[in-house]
Design a protein around this motif. Sequence first.
Motif, PDB file in Angstrom:
ATOM      1  N   LYS A 311       0.884  -1.185   0.000  1.00  0.00           N
ATOM      2  CA  LYS A 311       0.000   0.000   0.000  1.00  0.00           C
ATOM      3  C   LYS A 311       0.910   1.220   0.000  1.00  0.00           C
ATOM      4  O   LYS A 311       2.054   1.126   0.431  1.00  0.00           O
ATOM      5  CB  LYS A 311      -0.821   0.019   1.301  1.00  0.00           C
ATOM      6  CG  LYS A 311      -2.131  -0.681   1.227  1.00  0.00           C
ATOM      7  CD  LYS A 311      -3.249   0.214   1.761  1.00  0.00           C
ATOM      8  CE  LYS A 311      -4.627  -0.255   1.371  1.00  0.00           C
ATOM      9  NZ  LYS A 311      -4.757  -1.059   0.179  1.00  0.00           N
ATOM     10  N   ASP A 312       0.412   2.330  -0.473  1.00  0.00           N
ATOM     11  CA  ASP A 312       1.173   3.570  -0.357  1.00  0.00           C
ATOM     12  C   ASP A 312       2.548   3.431  -1.019  1.00  0.00           C
ATOM     13  O   ASP A 312       3.575   3.782  -0.445  1.00  0.00           O
ATOM     14  CB  ASP A 312       1.340   3.879   1.152  1.00  0.00           C
ATOM     15  CG  ASP A 312       1.522   5.348   1.408  1.00  0.00           C
ATOM     16  OD1 ASP A 312       1.433   6.119   0.443  1.00  0.00           O
ATOM     17  OD2 ASP A 312       1.783   5.705   2.569  1.00  0.00           O
ATOM     18  N   ARG A 313       2.546   2.869  -2.215  1.00  0.00           N
ATOM     19  CA  ARG A 313       3.800   2.480  -2.865  1.00  0.00           C
ATOM     20  C   ARG A 313       4.774   3.638  -3.065  1.00  0.00           C
ATOM     21  O   ARG A 313       5.977   3.472  -2.848  1.00  0.00           O
ATOM     22  CB  ARG A 313       3.504   1.835  -4.213  1.00  0.00           C
ATOM     23  CG  ARG A 313       4.781   1.416  -4.924  1.00  0.00           C
ATOM     24  CD  ARG A 313       4.511   0.918  -6.300  1.00  0.00           C
ATOM     25  NE  ARG A 313       3.870   1.909  -7.129  1.00  0.00           N
ATOM     26  CZ  ARG A 313       3.058   1.608  -8.140  1.00  0.00           C
ATOM     27  NH1 ARG A 313       2.796   0.364  -8.435  1.00  0.00           N
ATOM     28  NH2 ARG A 313       2.511   2.579  -8.861  1.00  0.00           N
ATOM     29  N   GLU A 314       4.270   4.797  -3.467  1.00  0.00           N
ATOM     30  CA  GLU A 314       5.211   5.867  -3.795  1.00  0.00           C
ATOM     31  C   GLU A 314       5.978   6.318  -2.555  1.00  0.00           C
ATOM     32  O   GLU A 314       7.173   6.605  -2.625  1.00  0.00           O
ATOM     33  CB  GLU A 314       4.500   7.040  -4.484  1.00  0.00           C
ATOM     34  CG  GLU A 314       3.889   6.652  -5.834  1.00  0.00           C
ATOM     35  CD  GLU A 314       4.809   5.794  -6.726  1.00  0.00           C
ATOM     36  OE1 GLU A 314       5.995   6.141  -6.873  1.00  0.00           O
ATOM     37  OE2 GLU A 314       4.342   4.759  -7.264  1.00  0.00           O
ATOM     38  N   ARG A 315       5.296   6.321  -1.423  1.00  0.00           N
ATOM     39  CA  ARG A 315       5.994   6.662  -0.168  1.00  0.00           C
ATOM     40  C   ARG A 315       7.038   5.600   0.155  1.00  0.00           C
ATOM     41  O   ARG A 315       8.180   5.906   0.494  1.00  0.00           O
ATOM     42  CB  ARG A 315       4.992   6.772   0.997  1.00  0.00           C
ATOM     43  CG  ARG A 315       5.668   7.141   2.332  1.00  0.00           C
ATOM     44  CD  ARG A 315       4.756   6.914   3.536  1.00  0.00           C
ATOM     45  NE  ARG A 315       4.499   5.510   3.845  1.00  0.00           N
ATOM     46  CZ  ARG A 315       5.335   4.710   4.521  1.00  0.00           C
ATOM     47  NH1 ARG A 315       6.501   5.177   4.947  1.00  0.00           N
ATOM     48  NH2 ARG A 315       5.010   3.448   4.744  1.00  0.00           N
ATOM     49  N   VAL A 316       6.663   4.345   0.015  1.00  0.00           N
ATOM     50  CA  VAL A 316       7.585   3.236   0.314  1.00  0.00           C
ATOM     51  C   VAL A 316       8.807   3.307  -0.605  1.00  0.00           C
ATOM     52  O   VAL A 316       9.953   3.191  -0.165  1.00  0.00           O
ATOM     53  CB  VAL A 316       6.861   1.875   0.174  1.00  0.00           C
ATOM     54  CG1 VAL A 316       7.827   0.700   0.271  1.00  0.00           C
ATOM     55  CG2 VAL A 316       5.762   1.753   1.234  1.00  0.00           C
ATOM     56  N   ALA A 381      15.617  -2.710   5.339  1.00  0.00           N
ATOM     57  CA  ALA A 381      15.135  -1.383   4.940  1.00  0.00           C
ATOM     58  C   ALA A 381      13.613  -1.399   4.797  1.00  0.00           C
ATOM     59  O   ALA A 381      12.929  -0.480   5.256  1.00  0.00           O
ATOM     60  CB  ALA A 381      15.795  -0.969   3.631  1.00  0.00           C
ATOM     61  N   LEU A 382      13.080  -2.469   4.205  1.00  0.00           N
ATOM     62  CA  LEU A 382      11.626  -2.558   4.025  1.00  0.00           C
ATOM     63  C   LEU A 382      10.923  -2.617   5.377  1.00  0.00           C
ATOM     64  O   LEU A 382       9.876  -1.999   5.580  1.00  0.00           O
ATOM     65  CB  LEU A 382      11.288  -3.826   3.247  1.00  0.00           C
ATOM     66  CG  LEU A 382      10.780  -3.657   1.825  1.00  0.00           C
ATOM     67  CD1 LEU A 382      10.600  -5.011   1.165  1.00  0.00           C
ATOM     68  CD2 LEU A 382       9.480  -2.852   1.749  1.00  0.00           C
TER      69      LEU A 382
END
Length: 389
Positions: A311-316, A381-382
């Motif tokens: 979810k929220d890929r661009e932030r991730v 990091a993830l």
Amino acid sequence: MTTKIPIADIAAQYLSLQADIDAAVRRVLASGHFIGGPEVEAFEQEFAAQCGAGEAVSVASGTDALRFSLLATGDGGARARARDGIDEVVTSPLSFIATTEAISQAGARPVFADIDSETFTLDPTALEAAVTPRTRAIVPVHLYGQAADMPPILERARRAGAVVVEDACQAHGSLDRGRAAGTLGDAGCFSFYPTKNLGGCGEGGMVTTSRREVAQRIRRLRDHGQVEKYRHLEEGYNGRLDALQAAILRVKLRHLPAWNERRRALALRYRAGLSDLAAPHGDGPGRGDLVLPVERAGARHVYHLFCVRVKDRERVRAALLEKGVETGVHYPIPLHLQPAYAWMGLSEGSFPVAERAAREVLSLPLYPEMTEDQVDRVCEALRDVLGRG
Ligand SMILES: Cc1ncc(COP(=O)(O)O)c(C=O)c1O
């Protein structure tokens, strides 16, 4: 975080084979045979043998492989349908645009069927509904390194009198029920774009087929329709693989099985390292977790890409980059919503599974030269970025 982790590292691959590749390049340069010739023929034979194909015909790119395969298989049964208007070719909305470019450029209309939410490949149920009496071909895309579920696709094509052209551009060495992707339909199309599992030092492609007449027609199409010097049976294309690429690819082909094994081992390490972040099975990703790629029963995934869903890929993505981890998105816009296909009049909601995938997919770094330590650093990091550190 110390050094950056790239999504792929093709320079590292060259350095690991430098002596052999340099020798191959020098051999071609000294031979004066730059287009066609013994290196190209040898590569075709070795490639066909390695995947168990009847024949392999080299071309200038994966896009050419698709275009020529569709042209070469487009006669016959299609003629009757052509009376009623343009032929249709059914494919996946989650692919690189080359798949649909080739369909249009072969004189047909791309038609989409939605994908399976776990494997990202054609959903046989959706395919059933997308096939019409005008369907000339089905193009399953073996996305991210995993073959589509081929038996129901082949069966649907058989019932429709359509051919199957496999887009195996991301699936060198991938298997479905023990058989190589690219050898299951009427033609299999491969790309040797540098970052592929088998990548050249430039452009290149290959068609595999067990249909003699298809191989023959593609040999003609790639060479201006020529049947002997300056005798042209039809208009064709300049679509040949050059000898330098063939020589380099011959060196690399020998390493493909080991590289694919290495990709699988690294994927396994990602799975172990990320298992505690995995979303409950069947649900999409929630905040703080992710969906891991699924290896379909009966398939052998070769992880061209290790693609998770968040979810929220661009932030991730941005947060991972800040920690030195490069990622990719394959692909952010499904084909039916591309500006190039606005003329189709397909709006958001037409293919919900592909649309959701386009919002959530995130490709993590994965290449054979990657170290275990680098995989562990990406997992760490993830975990931090998802607030689970
Ligand atoms: C799924 C897919 N189809 C087709 C292609 C086209 O291959 P090429 O870039 O060699 O023309 C690619 C790769 O770029 C691809 O990933």
